[in-house]
Design an enzyme around this catalytic site. Structure first.
Site, PDB file in Angstrom:
ATOM      1  N   ASP A  98       0.889  -1.570  -0.065  1.00  0.00           N
ATOM      2  CA  ASP A  98      -0.127  -0.313  -0.055  1.00  0.00           C
ATOM      3  C   ASP A  98       0.835   0.920   0.076  1.00  0.00           C
ATOM      4  O   ASP A  98       2.151   0.994   0.535  1.00  0.00           O
ATOM      5  CB  ASP A  98      -0.862   0.124   1.620  1.00  0.00           C
ATOM      6  N   ASP A 201      -3.153   4.472  -1.821  1.00  0.00           N
ATOM      7  CA  ASP A 201      -4.338   4.940  -0.898  1.00  0.00           C
ATOM      8  C   ASP A 201      -5.111   6.595  -1.203  1.00  0.00           C
ATOM      9  O   ASP A 201      -4.280   6.976  -0.729  1.00  0.00           O
ATOM     10  CB  ASP A 201      -3.752   5.213  -0.208  1.00  0.00           C
ATOM     11  N   GLU A 258      -6.298   3.732  -5.900  1.00  0.00           N
ATOM     12  CA  GLU A 258      -7.794   3.967  -5.370  1.00  0.00           C
ATOM     13  C   GLU A 258      -8.220   5.178  -5.547  1.00  0.00           C
ATOM     14  O   GLU A 258      -7.995   5.881  -5.055  1.00  0.00           O
ATOM     15  CB  GLU A 258      -8.079   4.150  -4.013  1.00  0.00           C
ATOM     16  N   HIS A 330     -10.843  -4.579   2.242  1.00  0.00           N
ATOM     17  CA  HIS A 330     -11.210  -3.988   3.548  1.00  0.00           C
ATOM     18  C   HIS A 330     -11.835  -2.839   4.316  1.00  0.00           C
ATOM     19  O   HIS A 330     -11.888  -2.384   5.606  1.00  0.00           O
ATOM     20  CB  HIS A 330      -9.401  -4.129   3.754  1.00  0.00           C
ATOM     21  N   ASP A 331     -12.337  -2.334   3.244  1.00  0.00           N
ATOM     22  CA  ASP A 331     -12.928  -0.770   3.624  1.00  0.00           C
ATOM     23  C   ASP A 331     -14.746  -0.711   3.111  1.00  0.00           C
ATOM     24  O   ASP A 331     -15.327  -0.012   3.449  1.00  0.00           O
ATOM     25  CB  ASP A 331     -12.655   0.244   3.379  1.00  0.00           C
TER      26      ASP A 331
END
Ligand code: TEU
Ligand code: CA
Length: 563
Positions: A98, A201, A258, A330-331
């Site tokens: 990430d 991210d 993202e 994961h969100d």
């Protein structure tokens, strides 16, 4: 479209904290990941994204980095990381990490220095403003995790700093070339180590519309969503191209952004042949039914909405590049709990429907990205009260729901549907204590359904969700079908047929027809030609007679048609 080394792969996201704990502290670790590389290879995975394992106070589970050059001791050591890179390479698995550079942690040395001297060099690494208590803030933006984006600078009652996310995540000032240089050196340091690339991210947030100003309030709190600012901000691509030139492009690195809120005309600039990223996630389905009110107001997604969103993403990228197709991360809540109609997972067609959802998404053009546990059909978890919830976003949304007048029970219902904890419960390896995740006490409660849903139980069962995903991945890897499965264009078939999601994937030599019957009733579907063979089926039989395919509830098939 230029062909890239990663196009034919299947990618897999690991959330390290919840993957496998090898030292009994309840926290998943790098040694756990290393020990499961053979598992990932067996599944057929070719690229792994690790959510953050950098040094961090874990205020936002590692998305708050206090040292980009160190591994957090809870996850392991740099030696473990090097071993992971080496061992993955031996198995032809590319590792990407990430890249969290919209913000760092308030415990990063840059921010500590900025607090020591707000007017000095490191003060300019952040957005710090002079401010007297009681004065209005420079703008009324709402942080993603609730409350104002402005907080008092620790140790100073006459300064404030900007944080679009949690107050422990101060935003880095990308307008300052020194900040950008620091970031680029760090990226190159990792790429030099042999990292294959990054998942990037919250990247759209690095460009702020300046000078700061208010936007119309959109909730009871009198604040305004950051989206309003992002819509107005111009110039993010200048930063991103500079970053790509200074780093990724020199290494042919894989990057997945993202990116929410991109403008349609920008798509080629992001993911085209000369784009600043290799690819980005398709959030077209993720954002369905999201309004400005908050989770409590969000309606269930219907199969028709899901289908339309997928087809729209396929349409807009057909001449541009690849998006990454996901059902969860994961969100987000678990895809099967979110996109299948309520009650389906637990019902008679649960296993078939889970396979169908995986199949219709996986077979779209683009890079399929699985999230850990998706391959065994892991489901949402349930919390009885807000005290049991870890996720800072869910805690904020609970407040939002109460402020809007919902009862605590109703507020919990929306938290249970959308909490990020749903995806973060430990991986369910087997039916032993703590699902085989940890010999200690897991940092987050294991989903109690692990006795029924776990890898060990599915491995030997030819009809399991896991074996179905393995077959999907094997099909993608099979050179005989590569052109159609990886590169073939997507053409919807009978899109008006309600609750049926069907499409062609066509190469010059082959035509595949993907069909999913997303409902509890059987359906007859006219066949557009002669079927050569059934490549994959989530049920035992496939009935085809007189030019008609008769599908059972939640049946999913991939047919090879006579070209
Ligand atoms: O998520 C970003 C995020 O919160 C998005 O939902 C947001 O709406 C988007 O950036 C809008 O442009 C990432 C991580 O995946 C998440 O886990 C972190 O909490 C967050 O960034 C902060 O680092
Ligand atoms: Ca551990």
């Amino acid at each position: 479209m230029e062909r890239k080394w990663w196009h034919g792969l299947t990618a897999y996201q690991i959330y390290p904290k919840s993957f496998l704990d090898t030292n009994g502290d309840g926290i998943g670790d790098l040694r756990g990941i290393i020990s499961k590389l053979d598992y990932l290879q067996e599944l057929g995975v070719g690229l792994v994204w690790l959510s953050p394992v950098y040094a961090s106070p874990l205020a936002d589970q590692g998305y708050d980095i206090s040292d980009y050059y160190r591994i957090d001791p809870r996850f392991g050591t740099m030696d473990d990381m090097d071993e992971l890179l080496r061992e993955a390479k031996r198995r032809d698995i590319a590792i990407v990490m990430d890249l969290v550079v919209n913000h760092c942690s308030d415990e990063h040395k840059w921010f500590r220095e900025a607090c020591r001297n707000p007017e000095g060099k490191y003060g300019r690494f952040f957005y710090i403003r002079k401010h007297q208590r009681g004065e209005p803030m420079p703008c009324n933006w709402r942080s993603y995790f609730g409350g104002s984006v402005w907080s008092e600078l620790p140790g100073h009652d006459d300064y404030i700093y900007l944080h679009l996310f949690h107050r422990k995540q101060p935003d880095l000032n990308w307008e300052n070339p020194e900040v950008r240089r620091e970031i680029y050196s760090m990226i190159n340091w990792w790429l030099d180590k042999g990292l294959a690339g990054f998942r990037i991210d919250a990247i759209i947030n690095i460009k702020k519309a300046l000078p700061f100003r208010d936007y119309p309030a959109d909730r009871e709190d009198g604040l305004s969503s950051v989206d309003n600012m992002l819509f107005e901000a111009r110039g993010v691509l200048d930063f991103l191209n500079e970053m790509a030139d200074e780093t990724f492009r020199k290494y042919d690195a894989f990057t997945v952004g993202e990116v929410f809120n991109e403008k349609p005309e920008e798509l080629p600039l992001f993911i085209g042949d000369k784009g600043c990223f290799s690819t980005m996630f398709d959030f077209g389905e993720t954002v369905l039914n999201q309004g400005s009110e908050g989770w409590y107001a969000q309606k269930h997604v219907t199969p028709e909405q899901y289908k339309a969103a997928c087809f729209e993403s396929q349409r807009k990228t057909r001449d541009t590049g690849f998006l990454c197709n996901i059902i969860e991360n994961h969100d987000e809540p678990r895809g099967v709990s979110r996109y299948l109609p309520e009650g389906t997972c637990a019902g008679a067609y649960g296993v078939a429907a889970k396979k169908l959802l995986g199949g219709v998404n996986f077979m779209l053009r683009g890079l399929p990205f699985l999230y850990q546990g998706q391959e065994i059909g892991m489901e949402n978890t349930h919390c009885a009260s807000i005290e049991e919830v870890d996720d800072i976003s869910a805690r904020d949304q609970y407040r939002v729901a109460l402020d809007a007048g919902l009862s605590p029970d109703e507020a919990m219902e929306s938290v249970n549907r959308f909490s990020r904890d749903n995806a973060r419960t430990p991986f369910q390896w087997d039916a032993s204590a703590n699902a085989g995740f940890s010999a200690g006490t897991p940092w987050l409660r294991v989903n109690p359904n692990y006795r029924e849903i776990n890898l060990d139980a599915q491995r030997g069962d030819p009809d399991s969700v896991w074996n179905f995903y393995r077959a999907l991945i094997a099909l993608r890897k099979n050179p005989a079908f590569r052109e159609a499965v990886v590169y073939g264009q997507t053409t919807p078939y009978l899109p008006e047929l309600a609750n049926v999601m069907a499409y062609f994937r066509r190469s010059d030599a082959q035509t595949l027809l993907v069909v999913g019957n997303c409902q509890d009733t059987a359906q007859k579907i006219p066949l557009p030609g002669t079927v050569k063979q059934v490549l994959l089926n989530n049920l035992r039989e496939c009935v085809m007679e007189h030019g008609t395919l008769s599908v059972r509830p939640w049946q999913f098939v991939i047919l090879e048609m006579d070209a």
